[in-house]
Write an enzyme that holds these catalytic residues in place. Structure first.
Site, PDB file in Angstrom:
ATOM      1  N   THR A 134       3.928  -4.937  -0.423  1.00  0.00           N
ATOM      2  CA  THR A 134       3.760  -4.524   0.970  1.00  0.00           C
ATOM      3  C   THR A 134       2.849  -5.482   1.728  1.00  0.00           C
ATOM      4  O   THR A 134       1.981  -6.128   1.130  1.00  0.00           O
ATOM      5  CB  THR A 134       3.151  -3.107   0.999  1.00  0.00           C
ATOM      6  OG1 THR A 134       2.765  -2.802   2.331  1.00  0.00           O
ATOM      7  CG2 THR A 134       1.922  -2.982   0.107  1.00  0.00           C
ATOM      8  N   ASP A 135       3.006  -5.499   3.052  1.00  0.00           N
ATOM      9  CA  ASP A 135       2.097  -6.301   3.887  1.00  0.00           C
ATOM     10  C   ASP A 135       0.689  -5.695   3.935  1.00  0.00           C
ATOM     11  O   ASP A 135      -0.265  -6.364   4.350  1.00  0.00           O
ATOM     12  CB  ASP A 135       2.658  -6.462   5.308  1.00  0.00           C
ATOM     13  CG  ASP A 135       2.878  -5.153   6.060  1.00  0.00           C
ATOM     14  OD1 ASP A 135       2.630  -4.073   5.482  1.00  0.00           O
ATOM     15  OD2 ASP A 135       3.291  -5.214   7.234  1.00  0.00           O
ATOM     16  N   GLU A 136       0.553  -4.422   3.507  1.00  0.00           N
ATOM     17  CA  GLU A 136      -0.756  -3.755   3.622  1.00  0.00           C
ATOM     18  C   GLU A 136      -1.812  -4.387   2.717  1.00  0.00           C
ATOM     19  O   GLU A 136      -3.006  -4.157   2.920  1.00  0.00           O
ATOM     20  CB  GLU A 136      -0.627  -2.256   3.305  1.00  0.00           C
ATOM     21  CG  GLU A 136       0.313  -1.552   4.261  1.00  0.00           C
ATOM     22  CD  GLU A 136       0.137  -0.044   4.333  1.00  0.00           C
ATOM     23  OE1 GLU A 136      -0.851   0.475   3.795  1.00  0.00           O
ATOM     24  OE2 GLU A 136       0.999   0.605   4.946  1.00  0.00           O
ATOM     25  N   TYR A 159      -3.908   3.250  -1.534  1.00  0.00           N
ATOM     26  CA  TYR A 159      -2.526   2.762  -1.736  1.00  0.00           C
ATOM     27  C   TYR A 159      -2.491   1.240  -1.733  1.00  0.00           C
ATOM     28  O   TYR A 159      -1.983   0.610  -2.672  1.00  0.00           O
ATOM     29  CB  TYR A 159      -1.594   3.329  -0.654  1.00  0.00           C
ATOM     30  CG  TYR A 159      -0.287   2.568  -0.539  1.00  0.00           C
ATOM     31  CD1 TYR A 159       0.671   2.626  -1.553  1.00  0.00           C
ATOM     32  CD2 TYR A 159      -0.007   1.777   0.584  1.00  0.00           C
ATOM     33  CE1 TYR A 159       1.870   1.914  -1.463  1.00  0.00           C
ATOM     34  CE2 TYR A 159       1.186   1.062   0.680  1.00  0.00           C
ATOM     35  CZ  TYR A 159       2.119   1.136  -0.340  1.00  0.00           C
ATOM     36  OH  TYR A 159       3.295   0.424  -0.244  1.00  0.00           O
ATOM     37  N   LYS A 163      -1.554  -1.466  -4.710  1.00  0.00           N
ATOM     38  CA  LYS A 163      -0.461  -2.452  -4.621  1.00  0.00           C
ATOM     39  C   LYS A 163      -1.031  -3.872  -4.799  1.00  0.00           C
ATOM     40  O   LYS A 163      -0.414  -4.718  -5.452  1.00  0.00           O
ATOM     41  CB  LYS A 163       0.270  -2.330  -3.282  1.00  0.00           C
ATOM     42  CG  LYS A 163       1.115  -1.070  -3.122  1.00  0.00           C
ATOM     43  CD  LYS A 163       2.276  -0.957  -4.100  1.00  0.00           C
ATOM     44  CE  LYS A 163       3.380  -1.956  -3.860  1.00  0.00           C
ATOM     45  NZ  LYS A 163       4.564  -1.686  -4.727  1.00  0.00           N
TER      46      LYS A 163
HETATM   47  P1  NAD Z   1       9.469   5.909  -2.093  1.00  0.00           P
HETATM   48  O1  NAD Z   1       8.186   6.666  -2.209  1.00  0.00           O
HETATM   49  O2  NAD Z   1      10.524   6.389  -1.172  1.00  0.00           O
HETATM   50  O3  NAD Z   1      10.164   5.798  -3.543  1.00  0.00           O
HETATM   51  C1  NAD Z   1       9.436   5.508  -4.697  1.00  0.00           C
HETATM   52  C2  NAD Z   1      10.333   5.799  -5.902  1.00  0.00           C
HETATM   53  O4  NAD Z   1       9.584   5.461  -7.089  1.00  0.00           O
HETATM   54  C3  NAD Z   1      10.741   7.264  -6.027  1.00  0.00           C
HETATM   55  O5  NAD Z   1      12.120   7.372  -6.314  1.00  0.00           O
HETATM   56  C4  NAD Z   1       9.909   7.775  -7.201  1.00  0.00           C
HETATM   57  O6  NAD Z   1      10.536   8.822  -7.921  1.00  0.00           O
HETATM   58  C5  NAD Z   1       9.761   6.521  -8.039  1.00  0.00           C
HETATM   59  N1  NAD Z   1       8.568   6.547  -8.906  1.00  0.00           N
HETATM   60  C6  NAD Z   1       7.302   6.881  -8.546  1.00  0.00           C
HETATM   61  N2  NAD Z   1       6.489   6.827  -9.625  1.00  0.00           N
HETATM   62  C7  NAD Z   1       7.254   6.419 -10.676  1.00  0.00           C
HETATM   63  C8  NAD Z   1       7.001   6.154 -12.040  1.00  0.00           C
HETATM   64  N3  NAD Z   1       5.773   6.331 -12.576  1.00  0.00           N
HETATM   65  N4  NAD Z   1       8.012   5.752 -12.837  1.00  0.00           N
HETATM   66  C9  NAD Z   1       9.263   5.584 -12.315  1.00  0.00           C
HETATM   67  N5  NAD Z   1       9.582   5.853 -11.046  1.00  0.00           N
HETATM   68  C10 NAD Z   1       8.582   6.248 -10.213  1.00  0.00           C
HETATM   69  O7  NAD Z   1       9.044   4.419  -1.771  1.00  0.00           O
HETATM   70  P2  NAD Z   1       9.755   3.345  -0.834  1.00  0.00           P
HETATM   71  O8  NAD Z   1       9.308   3.541   0.559  1.00  0.00           O
HETATM   72  O9  NAD Z   1      11.199   3.296  -1.160  1.00  0.00           O
HETATM   73  O10 NAD Z   1       9.035   2.010  -1.373  1.00  0.00           O
HETATM   74  C11 NAD Z   1       9.564   1.308  -2.490  1.00  0.00           C
HETATM   75  C12 NAD Z   1       8.659   0.129  -2.801  1.00  0.00           C
HETATM   76  O11 NAD Z   1       8.576  -0.725  -1.657  1.00  0.00           O
HETATM   77  C13 NAD Z   1       7.219   0.511  -3.130  1.00  0.00           C
HETATM   78  O12 NAD Z   1       6.771  -0.339  -4.163  1.00  0.00           O
HETATM   79  C14 NAD Z   1       6.448   0.260  -1.849  1.00  0.00           C
HETATM   80  O13 NAD Z   1       5.114  -0.069  -2.118  1.00  0.00           O
HETATM   81  C15 NAD Z   1       7.217  -0.918  -1.279  1.00  0.00           C
HETATM   82  N6  NAD Z   1       7.207  -1.043   0.195  1.00  0.00           N
HETATM   83  C16 NAD Z   1       7.540   0.025   0.983  1.00  0.00           C
HETATM   84  C17 NAD Z   1       7.581  -0.141   2.381  1.00  0.00           C
HETATM   85  C18 NAD Z   1       7.963   0.998   3.309  1.00  0.00           C
HETATM   86  O14 NAD Z   1       7.870   0.848   4.529  1.00  0.00           O
HETATM   87  N7  NAD Z   1       8.423   2.148   2.811  1.00  0.00           N
HETATM   88  C19 NAD Z   1       7.300  -1.383   2.937  1.00  0.00           C
HETATM   89  C20 NAD Z   1       6.945  -2.456   2.097  1.00  0.00           C
HETATM   90  C21 NAD Z   1       6.932  -2.271   0.716  1.00  0.00           C
HETATM   91  O1  DAU Z   2       3.465  -1.741   6.041  1.00  0.00           O
HETATM   92  C1  DAU Z   2       4.224  -1.319   4.941  1.00  0.00           C
HETATM   93  C2  DAU Z   2       3.849   0.095   4.577  1.00  0.00           C
HETATM   94  O2  DAU Z   2       4.388   0.945   5.585  1.00  0.00           O
HETATM   95  C3  DAU Z   2       4.371   0.508   3.195  1.00  0.00           C
HETATM   96  O3  DAU Z   2       3.740  -0.283   2.220  1.00  0.00           O
HETATM   97  C4  DAU Z   2       4.080   1.992   2.930  1.00  0.00           C
HETATM   98  O4  DAU Z   2       4.661   2.370   1.700  1.00  0.00           O
HETATM   99  C5  DAU Z   2       4.685   2.802   4.059  1.00  0.00           C
HETATM  100  O5  DAU Z   2       4.367   4.164   3.870  1.00  0.00           O
HETATM  101  C6  DAU Z   2       4.169   2.322   5.414  1.00  0.00           C
HETATM  102  O6  DAU Z   2       2.762   2.631   5.581  1.00  0.00           O
HETATM  103  P1  DAU Z   2       2.184   3.194   6.971  1.00  0.00           P
HETATM  104  O7  DAU Z   2       0.921   3.893   6.690  1.00  0.00           O
HETATM  105  O8  DAU Z   2       2.179   2.140   8.004  1.00  0.00           O
HETATM  106  O9  DAU Z   2       3.387   4.225   7.332  1.00  0.00           O
HETATM  107  P2  DAU Z   2       3.378   5.729   7.892  1.00  0.00           P
HETATM  108  O10 DAU Z   2       4.807   6.036   8.223  1.00  0.00           O
HETATM  109  O11 DAU Z   2       2.650   6.668   7.021  1.00  0.00           O
HETATM  110  O12 DAU Z   2       2.582   5.578   9.259  1.00  0.00           O
HETATM  111  C7  DAU Z   2       2.987   4.663  10.265  1.00  0.00           C
HETATM  112  C8  DAU Z   2       1.961   4.721  11.390  1.00  0.00           C
HETATM  113  O13 DAU Z   2       2.085   5.996  12.033  1.00  0.00           O
HETATM  114  C9  DAU Z   2       0.533   4.618  10.916  1.00  0.00           C
HETATM  115  O14 DAU Z   2      -0.225   3.886  11.884  1.00  0.00           O
HETATM  116  C10 DAU Z   2       0.044   6.077  10.876  1.00  0.00           C
HETATM  117  C11 DAU Z   2       0.833   6.726  11.981  1.00  0.00           C
HETATM  118  N1  DAU Z   2       1.180   8.154  11.791  1.00  0.00           N
HETATM  119  C12 DAU Z   2       1.790   8.510  10.632  1.00  0.00           C
HETATM  120  C13 DAU Z   2       2.149   9.827  10.402  1.00  0.00           C
HETATM  121  C14 DAU Z   2       2.800  10.234   9.108  1.00  0.00           C
HETATM  122  C15 DAU Z   2       0.946   9.067  12.796  1.00  0.00           C
HETATM  123  O15 DAU Z   2       0.409   8.737  13.875  1.00  0.00           O
HETATM  124  N2  DAU Z   2       1.302  10.382  12.576  1.00  0.00           N
HETATM  125  C16 DAU Z   2       1.886  10.800  11.426  1.00  0.00           C
HETATM  126  O16 DAU Z   2       2.163  12.013  11.271  1.00  0.00           O
END
Ligand code: NAD
Ligand code: DAU
Length: 354
Positions: A134-136, A159, A163
């Site tokens: 992730t970019d975080e 988190y 990562k």
């Molecule tokens: P998600 O939470 O939707 O899915 C995570 C999956 O991992 C689930 O299916 C869960 O059952 C599985 N999992 C969790 N713990 C596990 C374990 N111990 N063993 C096996 N499986 C397990 O997550 P996502 O949003 O699809 O993100 C996927 C990946 O991409 C993550 O590594 C996250 O850090 C990264 N990422 C997410 C975002 C985003 O915006 N969602 C952006 C950048 C990177």
């Molecule tokens: O940048 C990549 C990341 O983006 C991934 O690595 C994470 O897995 C993914 O969850 C996401 O993280 P964020 O914290 O940016 O996403 P989230 O959807 O939780 O929140 C997006 C923005 O919205 C953040 O600034 C918090 C705000 N927010 C979120 C929720 C859930 C609100 O204002 N209200 C809300 O109820």
């Protein structure tokens, strides 16, 4: 025809990646997922009966189970997405994040190293371990600038710290053991099948259920949004053509404040599913306490993957967000099963444990 492992394939991005790989390659894909609350096999119904798709309910912390899978399937590579992914949950309970994101990645790396070391020369050199991050990990930006692949790590939440730790382990396994790894760091994804704890699906479903739309703080935090299928295409490219030891940033050049995102969703819902009383969904917005340690702004410089691998997002935010809202409106059964928790009942029925 090669076999690859995708960890976390029942999650939001993993399921999009598997749907893409099934549609656009002839690969066999083994989905390795523990099925936590975020894992939902209903997101994979379109590929479930494909003979090239297999599912294994496995925890990446379970070394014995992983060794058995490597031994049985002899994969040509691994794309590792399994993780705890929600920042707010990491603030309330960091333990699962340390266990899966750090110890789980370590356990997987060791299983991969054991298997990879046993391969003969040609298979060893083409093998890839692709770590999805992730970019975080880069921390928070001020009003200007972008994250590049050389931006120093400064993770701020449990988190992002977990990562970042996993990224460092992956880097070390390359540097020390020569494991052929690639890492990608992506910005915020949105699209179909995202669990409604994250901003965009939460706002869509709360709006439709006549619940408040909770905006943290002033709503002026900025995220760089990318449609999930664009991320999945980038993952395939990096897995196939990325150079071992390299990192690639992925992002949509699509910065918006949270308020802009929520207002866009309200405008779309006003058009596509107007409220019964004819008023705007915007009236449901409320300001709530800010997230502790809330990162102000993320923005990715995706120049490297654009130049070196010729990747570009295909969706604009306008086209992608419309598709997303329409998907949530059209997929009432996925939504209802997630909201009622019925998808978890299915897991218990099939696997005997939650
Ligand atoms: P998600 O939470 O939707 O899915 C995570 C999956 O991992 C689930 O299916 C869960 O059952 C599985 N999992 C969790 N713990 C596990 C374990 N111990 N063993 C096996 N499986 C397990 O997550 P996502 O949003 O699809 O993100 C996927 C990946 O991409 C993550 O590594 C996250 O850090 C990264 N990422 C997410 C975002 C985003 O915006 N969602 C952006 C950048 C990177
Ligand atoms: O940048 C990549 C990341 O983006 C991934 O690595 C994470 O897995 C993914 O969850 C996401 O993280 P964020 O914290 O940016 O996403 P989230 O959807 O939780 O929140 C997006 C923005 O919205 C953040 O600034 C918090 C705000 N927010 C979120 C929720 C859930 C609100 O204002 N209200 C809300 O109820």
């Amino acid at each position: 025809m090669k076999t690859i492992f995708v960890t976390g394939g029942a999650g939001f991005i993993g399921s999009a990646l598997i749907r893409l790989l099934m549609a656009e390659t002839d690969w066999h894909v083994v989905n390795i997922d523990k099925l936590t609350y975020a894992g939902n096999l209903e997101s994979l119904t379109s590929v479930m009966d494909n003979p090239r798709y297999q599912f294994s309910r496995t925890d990446i912390c379970d070394r014995v189970a992983l060794d058995t899978l490597f031994d049985h399937y002899q994969p040509a590579g691994v794309i590792h997405l399994a993780a705890e992914s929600h920042v707010d949950r990491s603030i309330h309970g960091p333990g699962d994040f340390i266990a899966t994101n750090i110890s789980g990645t370590y356990t997987l790396l060791e299983a991969v190293r054991g298997y990879w070391s046993s391969l003969e020369h040609a298979a060893k050199s083409t093998f890839r371990f692709h770590h999805v991050s992730t970019d975080e990990v880069y921390g928070s930006l001020g009003n200007t600038g972008f994250f590049t692949e050389t931006t120093p790590y400064q993770p701020n939440s449990p988190y992002s710290a977990s990562k970042a730790a996993s990224d460092h382990l992956v880097r070390a396994w390359h540097h020390t053991y020569g494991l052929p790894v690639v890492t990608t760091n992506c910005s915020n994804n949105y699209g179909p099948c995202q669990f409604p704890e994250k901003l965009i699906p939460l706002m869509i479903l709360n709006a439709l259920s006549e619940k408040p739309l909770p905006i943290y703080g002033k709503g002026d935090n900025v995220r760089d949004w990318l449609y999930v299928d664009d991320h999945a295409r980038a993952l395939r490219l990096v897995f196939e053509r990325g150079l071992p030891g390299e990192t690639y940033n992925i992002g949509g050049h699509n910065e918006m404040t949270n308020l802009q995102v929520v207002d866009t969703l309200c405008t779309l819902l006003d058009e596509l599913k107007p409220r019964h009383d004819g008023r705007s969904y915007r009236e449901q917005k409320i300001s709530v306490a800010d997230r502790p340690g809330h990162d102000k702004r993320y923005a990715i410089d995706a120049g490297k993957i654009e130049r070196e691998l010729d990747w570009k997002p295909l969706e604009t935010f306008e086209s992608g967000i419309r598709k997303t809202v329409l998907w949530y409106l059209d997929n009432q059964s996925w939504v209802a099963n997630v909201q009622s928790g019925e998808y978890r009942d299915w897991v218990v029925k099939h696997y005997g444990k939650p």
